[in-house]
Design a protein around this motif. Structure first.
Motif, short mmCIF file in Angstrom:
data_model
loop_
_atom_site.label_atom_id
_atom_site.label_comp_id
_atom_site.label_asym_id
_atom_site.label_seq_id
_atom_site.Cartn_x
_atom_site.Cartn_y
_atom_site.Cartn_z
N THR A 23 -3.20 -9.63 2.58
CA THR A 23 -3.16 -10.44 3.79
C THR A 23 -1.99 -10.13 4.73
O THR A 23 -2.12 -10.26 5.94
N LEU A 24 -0.83 -9.73 4.18
CA LEU A 24 0.33 -9.52 5.05
C LEU A 24 0.19 -8.23 5.86
O LEU A 24 -0.46 -7.28 5.41
N ILE A 125 -0.27 1.51 13.94
CA ILE A 125 -1.42 0.61 13.82
C ILE A 125 -1.04 -0.50 12.86
O ILE A 125 -0.83 -0.26 11.67
N THR A 126 -0.92 -1.71 13.39
CA THR A 126 -0.66 -2.87 12.54
C THR A 126 -1.99 -3.32 11.95
O THR A 126 -2.96 -3.49 12.68
N HIS A 127 -2.02 -3.48 10.66
CA HIS A 127 -3.29 -3.84 10.03
C HIS A 127 -3.03 -4.65 8.79
O HIS A 127 -1.90 -4.75 8.30
N TYR A 128 -4.08 -5.26 8.28
CA TYR A 128 -4.01 -5.87 6.96
C TYR A 128 -5.28 -5.48 6.23
O TYR A 128 -6.24 -5.03 6.86
N GLY A 129 -5.30 -5.66 4.93
CA GLY A 129 -6.52 -5.37 4.18
C GLY A 129 -6.45 -4.04 3.47
O GLY A 129 -5.47 -3.30 3.58
N TRP A 130 -7.48 -3.74 2.73
CA TRP A 130 -7.53 -2.53 1.93
C TRP A 130 -8.70 -1.66 2.34
O TRP A 130 -9.70 -2.15 2.83
N ARG A 131 -8.56 -0.38 2.06
CA ARG A 131 -9.67 0.54 2.18
C ARG A 131 -10.22 0.74 0.78
O ARG A 131 -9.55 1.32 -0.08
#
Lengths: 211, 89
Positions: A23-24, A125-131
């Motif tokens: 989430t962060l 690129i600011t992002h959250y989550g997984w690939r």
């Protein structure tokens, strides 16, 4: 019993850690290579890992999935170690209120990404989550900001403040709980014990009379 | 709809935080007042009763600045939220 407790505590900590890692926000240094947009029907496994395409739109069975294709600087261990390049695909969805990014501008982000596509401009690129490739799950891009080059490092201010806040909140809660025990529970228990002693002695006296 | 639900849940959570914090700070103040009274000399203790001393102190506390500062529990998250919405979008 103690080992079971340890295992349970470990599991809870692990889950909390995974949740926070998902989430962060994290920052990737990347070059946008293109954007793509496709119609998708999400399975029940995928659904928890996706938000909605556009916040205002009604949710149907089929939906558009916006993706941002990129080549990013490979990084491990929260970005401390890096080297080499790797392709990375981000989804671009509105988050709404959960996870609490309050992102409503996925269309604008797509426009930004389109403008940057194929250019030699490095961006963060600011992002959250997984690939997760075997489930077709993508991290969600939150914002794109141009940076000077692939060597650029973003300091995780937000995460620093977040964990600081978590620490302060934890310490405060502990202090509150101790104050509650000291001021409310302990006196109540003492008076209860006093009453119990008196009662017992009275009964004892009554029994003693019949002896 | 999402936002209405968020507002309600956030409001309830913040109210819980406000309630707990206000009870906690009041309890701390009461403890301090009790200790203050215990620290007085016998003549001063004879002048005011313990309960009256504590009650007067708490009344002063409730009119004081700290009670108002506690409203920051609502204000700060609101500001943080506004800032977040501005920065992200």
């Amino acid at each position: 019993m103690r080992n079971l407790k340890r295992v349970l505590r470990g599991c809870v900590l692990l889950l909390a850690g995974l949740y926070l890692h998902y989430t962060l926000p994290q920052h990737d240094i990347a070059k946008v290579t293109g954007v793509s947009d496709r119609l998708e029907r999400l399975s029940w496994v995928q659904k928890p890992f996706f938000n909605q395409g556009d916040l205002g739109a009604a949710e149907g069975e089929m939906r558009d999935l916006r993706l941002i294709n990129s080549v990013r600087v490979n990084s491990w261990f929260f970005g401390l170690w890096r080297g080499g390049e790797q392709v990375m695909v981000y989804r671009n969805e509105d988050t709404g209120v959960y996870p609490p990014y309050f992102k409503f501008d996925s269309s604008d982000l797509e426009a930004e990404a389109t403008a940057l596509a194929g250019k030699e401009q490095w961006v963060s690129i600011t992002h959250y989550g997984w690939r997760l490739r075997f489930l077709s799950i993508y991290p969600n891009a939150v914002s794109i900001t141009p940076v000077s080059g692939p060597e650029h490092r973003v300091f995780p201010w937000f995460n620093l403040f977040f964990f600081g806040f978590l620490l302060v909140a934890g310490v405060t809660l502990r202090a509150m709980w101790r104050q509650f025990l000291e001021r409310m529970v302990d006196p109540a228990m003492e008076s209860l014990e006093d009453g119990y002693d008196r009662r017992k002695s009275r009964i004892q006296k009554w029994i003693d009379r019949w002896r | 709809m999402q936002f209405v639900r968020f507002g309600v849940v956030a409001g309830l959570l913040l109210s819980l935080v406000y309630l707990l914090l206000s009870l906690y700070l009041r309890s701390l103040r009461r403890e301090r007042l009790e200790n203050d009274w215990a620290g007085l000399d016998a003549a001063a203790q004879a002048q005011t009763e313990r309960d009256a001393y504590v009650a007067a102190g708490l009344r002063r506390y409730e009119r004081g600045l700290w009670r108002w500062l506690l409203l920051l529990v609502y204000v700060l998250p609101g500001l943080a939220l506004a800032w977040l919405v501005y920065v992200v979008n």
